[in-house]
Design an enzyme around this catalytic site. Sequence first.
Site: not given
Length: 396
Positions: A103, A375-376, A148, A255
Amino acid sequence: MSTRRRPPAPDPLDFLSVDSSLSPEETDVRDTVRAFCRRELLPDIADWFEAGTIPDPRGLARAVGGLGLFGMHLEGYGCAGTSAVAYGLACRELEAVDSGLRSFVSVQGSLAMAAIHMYGSEEQKTRWLPPMAAGELIGCFGLTEPDSGSDPGSMRTRARRDGPDWVLDGTKTWITNGSIADAAVVWAATDDGVRGFVVPAGTPGFTANVIHRKLSLRASVTSELVLDGVRLPESARLPLAEGLGAPLSCLNEARYGILWGAVGAARACYEAALSYAATREQFGRPIAAFQLTQRKLAEMVVDVNHASLTALHLGRLKDAGACHHNQVSFGKFSNVAAAQRVAAKARSLHGANGITLEYPVLRHMLNLETVATYEGTEEIHMLSVGQAVTGVSAFR
């Protein structure tokens, strides 16, 4: 009459010989990064995880920059310009040590640097990219907010015009490298849609606070960014970034690195379990001799190799310019889920030893809880794949 030569037995550490299809250049990247990780990072990673930090992030940045890993898939401005597969292999080897280290590298290269590379002015590229590629400067990427996450379009951070300048107000959270960064790429809503800005550290009104008490991704610096009347000139705005698609395209780059990194975490857990099962004796023989243990190991090696094939195939598609963002969602979702299954089985095979930092399995297992979310989330990627196969969006 000729006799057919029998193929060699499968390598337990590369059962489907996935790496045999790598080019010499890709193999060199794999071997160089693997050697660096095992020599410089692996001996200390458990201590860093326990301490909840990277003790010398700037020293680490210089070392990683010296290998050319920051933004290695980008062209020019001091970047190596490697293939997507080579970049993926680097992510795999970094995450085989720890997700926090991958990361650290991918946020710098695939988010902060990629945003400037894709959407920045020539002046911004020249100013920021070469020192970031060398590890002399550290960057971060400010998109997620307290309210958010999966819906970045609802961001509350605002950028308003004030004469020739921009004034930014808002809060970003869960920002890797935030409090050690020399510059933050920050995304804000404006009257004309979402725009990106490069905010140098030390700008009045800009503060970064470390997030403590994490139980996952502990060998990583995670921060909250606060923007309180941050005044920036027009030259700080990324001129080509217009709309939410700009930060989302950067997330897609990150991703891609994650789907490779998950293979590294899975492989590390499988290798640890295989070694442990061969040496741990119960009832007078190694636990590897028991049927239930062999079933777990077989399921693990299948997951590792399936994930490896997915990563390599998507990398080849990406190098051919044919990898769609829905396919990246497929890889991120499937590979992280596979890594989580492998980590859970590896922890089980280690018994009580599996909860200690003497072995890597629970550390990877905890890290993957974060990897599955950032990242989702898995739900977002399932919906992305669902939209691709049905033609119907379930997001709104």
